[in-house]
Motif scaffolding. Structure first.
Motif, PDB file in Angstrom:
ATOM      1  N   LEU A  28      10.974   6.942  -8.832  1.00  0.00           N
ATOM      2  CA  LEU A  28      12.031   6.065  -8.322  1.00  0.00           C
ATOM      3  C   LEU A  28      12.716   6.658  -7.096  1.00  0.00           C
ATOM      4  N   ARG A  29      12.935   7.963  -7.099  1.00  0.00           N
ATOM      5  CA  ARG A  29      13.562   8.638  -5.960  1.00  0.00           C
ATOM      6  C   ARG A  29      12.668   8.518  -4.735  1.00  0.00           C
ATOM      7  N   ASN A  30      11.369   8.706  -4.936  1.00  0.00           N
ATOM      8  CA  ASN A  30      10.423   8.611  -3.828  1.00  0.00           C
ATOM      9  C   ASN A  30      10.366   7.190  -3.271  1.00  0.00           C
ATOM     10  N   LEU A  31      10.339   6.213  -4.178  1.00  0.00           N
ATOM     11  CA  LEU A  31      10.271   4.818  -3.745  1.00  0.00           C
ATOM     12  C   LEU A  31      11.544   4.408  -3.008  1.00  0.00           C
ATOM     13  N   LEU A  32      12.667   4.903  -3.463  1.00  0.00           N
ATOM     14  CA  LEU A  32      13.930   4.570  -2.810  1.00  0.00           C
ATOM     15  C   LEU A  32      13.938   5.052  -1.357  1.00  0.00           C
ATOM     16  N   VAL A  33      13.486   6.283  -1.148  1.00  0.00           N
ATOM     17  CA  VAL A  33      13.430   6.831   0.213  1.00  0.00           C
ATOM     18  C   VAL A  33      12.427   6.061   1.061  1.00  0.00           C
ATOM     19  N   GLY A  34      11.235   5.807   0.514  1.00  0.00           N
ATOM     20  CA  GLY A  34      10.194   5.129   1.278  1.00  0.00           C
ATOM     21  C   GLY A  34      10.555   3.697   1.630  1.00  0.00           C
ATOM     22  N   THR A  53      13.406   3.601   4.154  1.00  0.00           N
ATOM     23  CA  THR A  53      12.954   3.922   5.511  1.00  0.00           C
ATOM     24  C   THR A  53      12.260   2.734   6.156  1.00  0.00           C
ATOM     25  N   MET A  54      11.356   2.101   5.409  1.00  0.00           N
ATOM     26  CA  MET A  54      10.627   0.950   5.960  1.00  0.00           C
ATOM     27  C   MET A  54      11.574  -0.206   6.272  1.00  0.00           C
ATOM     28  N   ALA A  55      12.538  -0.450   5.400  1.00  0.00           N
ATOM     29  CA  ALA A  55      13.479  -1.560   5.617  1.00  0.00           C
ATOM     30  C   ALA A  55      14.314  -1.334   6.876  1.00  0.00           C
ATOM     31  N   VAL A  56      14.823  -0.113   7.028  1.00  0.00           N
ATOM     32  CA  VAL A  56      15.676   0.188   8.186  1.00  0.00           C
ATOM     33  C   VAL A  56      14.894   0.063   9.484  1.00  0.00           C
ATOM     34  N   THR A  57      13.697   0.671   9.543  1.00  0.00           N
ATOM     35  CA  THR A  57      12.926   0.634  10.794  1.00  0.00           C
ATOM     36  C   THR A  57      12.447  -0.786  11.115  1.00  0.00           C
ATOM     37  N   ALA A  59       0.832  -1.208   0.000  1.00  0.00           N
ATOM     38  CA  ALA A  59       0.000   0.000   0.000  1.00  0.00           C
ATOM     39  C   ALA A  59       0.863   1.254   0.000  1.00  0.00           C
ATOM     40  N   VAL A  60       1.929   1.222   0.780  1.00  0.00           N
ATOM     41  CA  VAL A  60       2.832   2.383   0.854  1.00  0.00           C
ATOM     42  C   VAL A  60       3.549   2.600  -0.479  1.00  0.00           C
ATOM     43  N   VAL A  61       3.965   1.526  -1.126  1.00  0.00           N
ATOM     44  CA  VAL A  61       4.644   1.649  -2.423  1.00  0.00           C
ATOM     45  C   VAL A  61       3.718   2.312  -3.445  1.00  0.00           C
ATOM     46  N   LEU A  62       2.448   1.918  -3.460  1.00  0.00           N
ATOM     47  CA  LEU A  62       1.485   2.545  -4.374  1.00  0.00           C
ATOM     48  C   LEU A  62       1.320   4.027  -4.069  1.00  0.00           C
ATOM     49  N   ALA A  63       1.199   4.342  -2.777  1.00  0.00           N
ATOM     50  CA  ALA A  63       1.025   5.743  -2.382  1.00  0.00           C
ATOM     51  C   ALA A  63       2.265   6.569  -2.715  1.00  0.00           C
ATOM     52  N   MET A  64       3.446   6.007  -2.485  1.00  0.00           N
ATOM     53  CA  MET A  64       4.683   6.726  -2.777  1.00  0.00           C
ATOM     54  C   MET A  64       4.866   6.931  -4.287  1.00  0.00           C
ATOM     55  N   THR A  65       4.372   5.995  -5.063  1.00  0.00           N
ATOM     56  CA  THR A  65       4.409   6.155  -6.515  1.00  0.00           C
ATOM     57  C   THR A  65       3.575   7.363  -6.931  1.00  0.00           C
ATOM     58  N   PHE A  66       2.398   7.484  -6.324  1.00  0.00           N
ATOM     59  CA  PHE A  66       1.507   8.607  -6.646  1.00  0.00           C
ATOM     60  C   PHE A  66       2.116   9.941  -6.230  1.00  0.00           C
ATOM     61  N   THR A  67       2.625  10.033  -4.991  1.00  0.00           N
ATOM     62  CA  THR A  67       3.189  11.307  -4.529  1.00  0.00           C
ATOM     63  C   THR A  67       4.474  11.654  -5.276  1.00  0.00           C
ATOM     64  N   GLY A  68       5.244  10.639  -5.654  1.00  0.00           N
ATOM     65  CA  GLY A  68       6.441  10.892  -6.463  1.00  0.00           C
ATOM     66  C   GLY A  68       6.080  11.461  -7.822  1.00  0.00           C
ATOM     67  N   TYR A  69       5.039  10.915  -8.418  1.00  0.00           N
ATOM     68  CA  TYR A  69       4.574  11.422  -9.710  1.00  0.00           C
ATOM     69  C   TYR A  69       4.054  12.846  -9.569  1.00  0.00           C
ATOM     70  N   ALA A  70       3.262  13.093  -8.492  1.00  0.00           N
ATOM     71  CA  ALA A  70       2.715  14.440  -8.269  1.00  0.00           C
ATOM     72  C   ALA A  70       3.827  15.461  -8.060  1.00  0.00           C
ATOM     73  N   SER A  71       4.856  15.096  -7.304  1.00  0.00           N
ATOM     74  CA  SER A  71       5.984  15.999  -7.072  1.00  0.00           C
ATOM     75  C   SER A  71       6.701  16.325  -8.378  1.00  0.00           C
ATOM     76  N   ALA A  72       6.877  15.314  -9.225  1.00  0.00           N
ATOM     77  CA  ALA A  72       7.559  15.523 -10.501  1.00  0.00           C
ATOM     78  C   ALA A  72       6.745  16.430 -11.423  1.00  0.00           C
ATOM     79  N   VAL A  73       5.420  16.253 -11.407  1.00  0.00           N
ATOM     80  CA  VAL A  73       4.558  17.103 -12.237  1.00  0.00           C
ATOM     81  C   VAL A  73       4.634  18.552 -11.763  1.00  0.00           C
ATOM     82  N   LEU A  74       4.570  18.766 -10.455  1.00  0.00           N
ATOM     83  CA  LEU A  74       4.636  20.120  -9.911  1.00  0.00           C
ATOM     84  C   LEU A  74       5.982  20.773 -10.203  1.00  0.00           C
ATOM     85  N   GLY A  75       7.036  19.979 -10.154  1.00  0.00           N
ATOM     86  CA  GLY A  75       8.364  20.510 -10.430  1.00  0.00           C
ATOM     87  C   GLY A  75       8.744  20.477 -11.893  1.00  0.00           C
ATOM     88  N   ASP A  76       7.840  19.982 -12.755  1.00  0.00           N
ATOM     89  CA  ASP A  76       8.082  19.857 -14.186  1.00  0.00           C
ATOM     90  C   ASP A  76       9.405  19.132 -14.459  1.00  0.00           C
TER      91      ASP A  76
END
Length: 240
Positions: free
Chosen positions: A219-225, A228-232, A194-211
């Motif tokens: 990929l950058r968003n998924l890497l961070v997310g 983070t989950m793996a470490v914790t 569920a988190v991977v799907l959500a991070m995909t959406f927010t990563g796409y939204a961030s890229a659109v806003l930043g053109d």
């Protein structure tokens, strides 16, 4: 024939567009996307860390809800402080520019002329444009050319704070509800999915806003997310 929409008939989105200047709209959206992204990552990290420690369902929920409100308040407060500082800087620059216009008008006019020459106008046309603009509104035009600041369009810290707070809550609900209601043994992998799907959406939204590049943003968003989950989860598992 095109009908005219009265103010009372305008939709909420239309009223917001008219109310907020473009820069203010982008700042609110930026705070919202950032808040949602942090809400997803932060609370996912917390609940997976607790899940890795093999804690009870109640402990998972308490940890998640506590992280949700602590993070939302922290994000909202941080945005308020940050944008307040930016707003104060904008006002200080406006006062500084006003002082210079009053005490050295010719220098400000020459700077404006040079600005338009750099933009591609001929010296004579740039001089005419500068004279006309300085006659009408010298403070606003010099602020715009020097600092990209428009009078009466300062950022409102409350808008960014509320946007960030609410979006953090919304983003954090996904991992919280996933870890709470998905049954064992699918609780952890289901939450990660569920988190991977959500991070995909927010990563796409961030890229659109930043053109910027959409795939790179995702990929950058998924890497961070995922990182983070793996470490914790590993920390929780090693301490549980």
């Amino acid at each position: 024939m095109k009908s005219i929409t009265s103010p009372n008939e305008q939709s909420l989105s239309q009223r917001l567009i008219h109310k907020f200047h473009l820069s203010e709209q982008l700042n609110i959206i930026r705070a919202g996307v950032l808040g949602a992204n942090d809400g997803i990552v932060s609370v996912a990290g917390i609940v997976l860390g607790v899940a890795g420690a093999q804690q009870s369902q109640a402990a998972l929920f308490i940890a998640g809800i506590s992280g949700m409100f602590a993070g939302a308040l922290s994000m909202g407060g941080g945005e308020y402080i940050s944008v307040s500082t930016q707003r104060d800087t904008q006002k200080t620059m406006a006062e500084f520019q006003k002082y210079h216009i009053q005490n050295d008008y010719d220098a400000e006019r020459n700077d404006l002329t040079q600005h338009y020459i750099n933009e591609g106008l001929t010296p004579s046309l740039a001089s005419q444009v500068s004279d006309q603009l300085m006659e009408n509104d010298p403070l606003n035009v010099t602020l715009k050319s020097k600092c990209n600041i428009e009078l009466k369009h300062y950022f409102n810290p409350w808008h960014a704070a509320i946007s960030s707070f609410c979006s953090f809550i919304m983003g954090s609900l996904l991992p919280l509800l996933s870890i709470t209601f998905i049954p064992y043994p699918y609780k952890v992998p289901g939450t990660i999915g569920a988190v991977v799907l959500a991070m995909t959406f927010t990563g796409y939204a961030s890229a659109v806003l930043g053109d910027s590049d959409r795939l790179k943003g995702i990929l950058r968003n998924l890497l961070v997310g995922i990182g983070t989950m793996a470490v914790t989860y590993l920390i929780g598992g090693s301490l549980g």
